[in-house]
Scaffold this active site. Sequence first.
Site, PDB file in Angstrom:
ATOM      1  N   GLY A 126      49.573  35.192  52.120  1.00  0.00           N
ATOM      2  CA  GLY A 126      50.707  35.189  51.437  1.00  0.00           C
ATOM      3  C   GLY A 126      51.008  34.626  50.137  1.00  0.00           C
ATOM      4  N   SER A 127      50.133  34.181  49.439  1.00  0.00           N
ATOM      5  CA  SER A 127      50.328  33.831  48.259  1.00  0.00           C
ATOM      6  C   SER A 127      50.770  34.695  46.928  1.00  0.00           C
ATOM      7  CB  SER A 127      48.779  32.994  47.479  1.00  0.00           C
ATOM      8  OG  SER A 127      48.294  34.136  46.901  1.00  0.00           O
TER       9      SER A 127
ATOM     10  N   LYS B 270      43.823  46.123  44.621  1.00  0.00           N
ATOM     11  CA  LYS B 270      42.499  45.475  44.287  1.00  0.00           C
ATOM     12  C   LYS B 270      41.594  46.601  44.547  1.00  0.00           C
ATOM     13  CE  LYS B 270      41.177  42.137  47.056  1.00  0.00           C
ATOM     14  NZ  LYS B 270      40.879  40.585  46.600  1.00  0.00           N
TER      15      LYS B 270
ATOM     16  N   ASP C 261      49.383  47.990  60.414  1.00  0.00           N
ATOM     17  CA  ASP C 261      48.418  48.385  59.701  1.00  0.00           C
ATOM     18  C   ASP C 261      48.750  49.306  58.668  1.00  0.00           C
ATOM     19  OD1 ASP C 261      45.860  49.626  59.161  1.00  0.00           O
ATOM     20  OD2 ASP C 261      45.297  50.371  61.128  1.00  0.00           O
TER      21      ASP C 261
ATOM     22  N   ASP D  56      50.889  42.882  56.477  1.00  0.00           N
ATOM     23  CA  ASP D  56      49.563  42.686  56.897  1.00  0.00           C
ATOM     24  C   ASP D  56      49.028  42.741  58.246  1.00  0.00           C
ATOM     25  OD1 ASP D  56      47.266  40.922  55.049  1.00  0.00           O
ATOM     26  OD2 ASP D  56      46.753  41.015  57.195  1.00  0.00           O
TER      27      ASP D  56
ATOM     28  N   SER E 105      44.346  33.218  45.284  1.00  0.00           N
ATOM     29  CA  SER E 105      44.568  34.458  44.880  1.00  0.00           C
ATOM     30  C   SER E 105      45.864  34.607  43.986  1.00  0.00           C
ATOM     31  CB  SER E 105      44.883  35.659  46.123  1.00  0.00           C
ATOM     32  OG  SER E 105      43.746  35.504  46.981  1.00  0.00           O
TER      33      SER E 105
HETATM   34  C1  LIG Z   1      42.467  39.205  50.094  1.00  0.00           C
HETATM   35  S1  LIG Z   1      43.431  39.001  51.500  1.00  0.00           S
HETATM   36  C2  LIG Z   1      44.916  39.231  50.796  1.00  0.00           C
HETATM   37  C3  LIG Z   1      45.351  37.580  50.001  1.00  0.00           C
HETATM   38  C4  LIG Z   1      46.815  37.751  49.687  1.00  0.00           C
HETATM   39  N1  LIG Z   1      47.402  38.707  48.474  1.00  0.00           N
HETATM   40  C5  LIG Z   1      47.344  36.513  49.313  1.00  0.00           C
HETATM   41  O1  LIG Z   1      47.382  36.151  48.067  1.00  0.00           O
HETATM   42  O2  LIG Z   1      47.456  35.569  50.082  1.00  0.00           O
HETATM   43  C6  LIG Z   1      43.424  40.827  52.223  1.00  0.00           C
HETATM   44  C7  LIG Z   1      44.207  40.834  53.185  1.00  0.00           C
HETATM   45  O3  LIG Z   1      44.077  42.435  53.646  1.00  0.00           O
HETATM   46  C8  LIG Z   1      44.476  42.587  54.914  1.00  0.00           C
HETATM   47  N2  LIG Z   1      44.095  43.777  55.459  1.00  0.00           N
HETATM   48  C9  LIG Z   1      42.856  44.498  55.570  1.00  0.00           C
HETATM   49  N3  LIG Z   1      43.104  46.012  56.029  1.00  0.00           N
HETATM   50  C10 LIG Z   1      44.321  46.104  56.188  1.00  0.00           C
HETATM   51  C11 LIG Z   1      45.184  47.041  56.878  1.00  0.00           C
HETATM   52  N4  LIG Z   1      44.587  48.165  57.261  1.00  0.00           N
HETATM   53  N5  LIG Z   1      46.494  46.953  57.101  1.00  0.00           N
HETATM   54  C12 LIG Z   1      47.060  45.833  56.727  1.00  0.00           C
HETATM   55  N6  LIG Z   1      46.387  44.556  56.003  1.00  0.00           N
HETATM   56  C13 LIG Z   1      45.149  44.889  55.998  1.00  0.00           C
HETATM   57  C14 LIG Z   1      43.755  41.710  55.613  1.00  0.00           C
HETATM   58  O4  LIG Z   1      44.179  41.301  56.898  1.00  0.00           O
HETATM   59  C15 LIG Z   1      43.775  40.329  54.664  1.00  0.00           C
HETATM   60  O5  LIG Z   1      44.747  39.487  54.975  1.00  0.00           O
END
Ligand SMILES: C[S@@+](CC[C@H](N)C(=O)[O-])C[C@H]1O[C@@H](n2cnc3c(N)ncnc32)[C@H](O)[C@@H]1O
Lengths: 998, 316
Positions: B56-57, B164, B99, B83, B25
């Site tokens: 975390g990227s 996103k 959250d 997160d 990502s």
């Molecule tokens: C696609 S990943 C993000 C990847 C991140 N941008 C990276 O580059 O590593 C989506 C993240 O959204 C988080 N997520 C989903 N719903 C959430 C919420 N209500 N509060 C916090 N985090 C949430 C998930 O736990 C997941 O880790």
Amino acid sequence: MSNFKQLSHIGPSLCVKFYNDTILLAAVGPFIHVYEFRSDKLINKCRIFHNNKIHGFDISQEKCVLYGGKSVSIISISDLLNQIDLKHTELYVPEWVVACTLANDNENCYVLTCYNQVLILNPNGVVLHTKKLLNERSILYSGSIKVLDDRVVVNAGTVMGGILIWDLFSEQKIHNLKGHVGSIFYVTVSDDGKYVASCSDDRSIRLWNLENGQEVSIGWGHTARIWNLKFFNNNMNLISVGEDCTCRTWDISSESELITKNVYEVHLTKNCWSCDVQEELMIAATAGNDGRIKLIDMNKASRYGNELQSFTLQSIGETLEIKFEKNEIIKGFHWFSFGLIAITSLGKIIKYVECTQSWNLIVVNEDLASYSNTIGIDNTIIFSNNKGYVLLLAFSDDGRSIIMQKELHTDYLSKVTNCMCVKFDENYLITLESPNPNDNFIALEIEPVSLEIKRTFKFNKPGNFVSSCLEVVNQNYLLVGSRFSTVAIFNLSDCERDAFMIKKLNPGDTVTSIKFVESKDDSNLFSITNRDGFYNIVNINFDNETYEVIHSNKIVKGFLEGAFYNKDNEYITYGFKSTLFYMYNEQHGYEILSQLCGGAHRQWKLCSLDGTNSNEEFMLVYIKASELYLRRIYKPIVPETLVNGLHGREIRDISILPQPFNKEEYLFATASEDTTIRLNKFNLVTGDIKSYWAERKHVSGLQRLKFISNKFLISSSAREELFLWAINTSFSSNPYITVRATLPTSAHSPDLRIMDFDTLFINEDRTDFIVSTIYSDSTMKIWYYDSTDNQFKLLWTSRYKTCCLLNVKLIILEDELYLLVAPTDGHLVVYNITNELETARISDNKLVNIKVPMVPVTLSNLKPEIELAVHQSGIKCMDVEFSKDTFKVYTGGDDNALSISKFYKNGGRICGEFVYSNPKAASSTITSCQLFKNGTRLLSTSVDQIVRVWKVEEDKLVSMASRYTTVADTGSSDIIKDSSLLIGGVGLSVWEYDENSN
Amino acid sequence: MGKSSKDKRDLYYRKAKEQGYRARSAFKLLQLNDEFHFLDDETNLKRVVDLCAAPGSWSQVLSRKMFTESKGNLDGKKIVAVDLQPMSPIENVTTLQADITHPETLSKILHLFGNEKADFVCSDGAPDVTGLHDLDEYVQQQLIMSALQLTTCILKKNGTFVAKIFRGRDIDMLYSQLGYLFEKVICAKPKSSRGTSLEAFIVCLGYNPPSNWEPKLDLNKSVEEFFSGCSLGRLKISDDNKLSNWKIEERDIAEFMSCGGLDSVDSDATYHFDEDDTSNVKKPALVSLDPIQSPTNPPYKKALELKRKGKLTRAV
Ligand SMILES: C[S@@+](CC[C@H](N)C(=O)[O-])C[C@H]1O[C@@H](n2cnc3c(N)ncnc32)[C@H](O)[C@@H]1O
């Protein structure tokens, strides 16, 4: 005024409910379909919402509340059953609705939103109260409201594994049930208010005590997420459905564990969303992503009480007052309309008469003691041993007496290892076979009353032949199935003649059944099954001794023991998978029956239950652990399905066969992410859709498919799979489809996808053609398909860059051949390949001849004549309009744009111009575009679920009509007769388009 | 779960591994920045919030841009990453397990910034999809609305918000709503985001809320209620408490922009790594491809275990 509307739709159904013991309601998109389910009649289709899908509803005797997305409607049952449009009742709630329940007063209803709030609504849509649990506002995927005698309980399934149970009126928390991991997908309370049942991302079902909030028991079994649950049978059982397409029933009485009672495989590939139970009849209904509405008789094995009986020799011995020896076992049996005849390993022939439920010893025959073979036909049983001795016993209709008896002592063969029998006109034909290759293959014609031999046939036995099944047709041809997937055809009027052999139909296992299907002129169709799972429809011409496989396919899994057409002309297969015997409706893809029997390695026989061979009711007789089992398979009391459904996953491409199939009907093929190709038909006027076959040749999700003529279809997918299919529509039993040729592969990367292809026929009779294929690694290839040796031969290959190619067209302009390619980089790229294909001869803008080069083809480094930037990113769809000296390319992109580009020749080179673009032609990816009405109209579909028709004006597109489609992930379309549209995605819709109507 | 063979053949996966990113990502954010340069302002980019940040990227990219590669003054710079899932530490990044739909999360972030406003907020959040397209798109939009709620309380005027989205059926309603808060809203698709997926990113430039609207988070108010003062909350229960009837909603199509330049790797293409490869792709070094994301702990772990032991077979 133009008329542009949906005629029919098959797609995800999210909720089913029984209204009473005759009516079932199913939510399909924004509609409710009303069925008289016992007679399989659709009695009403009522539109409830403008666009939103109905996710669920609650019904009482008089009223119904429906919800989906942010929409809610409260209506009367009589309106639901009689009106066709109730869109005006649609009300909007500020947030997503998770559940709606009618209140006890039959007036108001409770609406639970995804933020754990309940609105109390009156029938006029006035919010009387808003109830919530303080400080608990995080999002819910699921929930329900239960009206109990003394209180109303809200069950909120959170995304963090907890279930909040709260009292609606006091707004007080009752419990926070903890135990699940991951989002809760459903939670419900039993009618007696004792239990809560829930399911979650962790694939478990949990039962809780509502009183004290303790976890009572857990059920495991589903292999993917569980979407819906319901208590039934006085709250003693649970029913569940889920992503794994199974429906399971559970017994809740045991401590700590929910016991699985039954598992039903009910839907195709992915997601069964909803279930309900009609408790008086014990019929369940399920609804799935495939659009199927399935009914399940939950008492299939106990409705009449005698479905499964078993006997040990000892228990038979007790009633017979004879003793069986210790190591004596049952060696053979057959079920007749009156009952069963069986033989033991010591030659005791015994009889079970059904109406008196009594066993008799008929005779002890020493000749049949060490080895016996048993066959039944009409009311006659035929035993044989390995020395040429045959015993025939004909029984009276009631089975009480033997009306004729015959012993034959044959000496044609040195040893008899197989004996089979088939009806031969009114007579019987018994075949005898020895293991000795030099012996004949013997057939005896027996007169059924006198049991006398009328004729004896001695055939030369083919090499490598071990008989396994028989069929006789035209009173003259005996077809004998054999091991090694071989069929020998003997001519009964010419014994001297060597058998006409059909060899190696499939990879090589034994032929398990041969069934005559139909004949037309000199063509005779047979269904031929192989134990390894392949089945074929073979067209045999006896006079010329030629044959053609016109249909072939493989069952999903297991061993295939036989197949037949039932009375509705549906192809039914049966056999074994793991420990089960199954019967399966191959046309529509559902299990009719499964019986735990221990698996394939046992003695078994599938007989007709009433002796009529009607193919409707069966007796499965089998031995398991030395016990004899009788399993009666009755006609179901309700239809198996109300809608059969199509694909459980996205339809990636659609193609309509140009030539009409019947008066108002056209055949079409669908290519799905579920890896199957379906051959179907639809009616232009009614929109009715019927599916014939699901072909399982591809092993990866489909990319493209297209009828390239009225006879051929091509399909492509990942793993470099591309197949040429032959279509046969000349028989009345069904249209047929089979793989004719397979494109050679190059790399071994499972990711290498054939993204698109295009063809140009070479000769007038449209059999030989060239085909261009483009790949996800930027490779382009041109092949020559030569019908005489039925092979694809590589003519040319090159590579664009490294990006993925998405669309391709072969174009002839002023007697030169061009390849037009659309990659993910948004360019239109044109190659002049005329000189690359040296042997190509083009005249009058037609390809008239081509030869395969003598030298091996190497990667060409031909440069494009033009690369024209037309989209910002991937060109998802493309259509081309030709005129004498130009061609116009219409493209739709991932960038929401529709564009027109014009190409023409100038000084011998191709020139191109980007003439028009509408950058906001849709609000998301445009996935298909197609010209119609002589290039004056363009149809586009896009992921925003809008179908649009554009008027093509001089170098621009003017929007003419746009309609919302309930088909999500809208990705494919096709048009026929300029007026009938098919739109595919998650589901399929038939649309009608007519500009001249009033 | 560990690396799948599909991952191994993915060029972005390999690049991420090579460059030390925790997920592929990272390239989505980098490619978005190539186009919009929102991370290139050395002096004014000081406080940044990365919502839904695990593993975390994106935070790594932010950390490199703002600290490691920065030649400017590092004083007062801060990155907060939030997160649901725990995250292993990243240099210069303060992680918060929370959250983002929970109102209390906001005060925690504000606290970390010492009540100063942020210059940039991004969210790469995605819920688990169910296969019900309308529900999935709604939940995704709710996540965006929660992120937007936080953003309106924390982003300074003229700041940038990136999130996103799934380009499904109602995405044009979201575009129209965002138009009330930002000067410019663009739908951007980085080359590293697969062409076959509905994923894209909204890049909202120039935060400029209506002057008469004061964002105020209330634990018991809905998102619709929160935004009701600024033409975003469309569906309100009217004053006479009646639910509204169906009406055509305001929609708008945002400008589309493909990000990442023509020469960047195409995430839809198949690249070959075998010996007899004839393509002229520069082959990445065949590093050992250990999983770049820490193994996840799926909710259905127990079910998988039971399946492995043959306990989930169809015994009846
Ligand atoms: C696609 S990943 C993000 C990847 C991140 N941008 C990276 O580059 O590593 C989506 C993240 O959204 C988080 N997520 C989903 N719903 C959430 C919420 N209500 N509060 C916090 N985090 C949430 C998930 O736990 C997941 O880790």
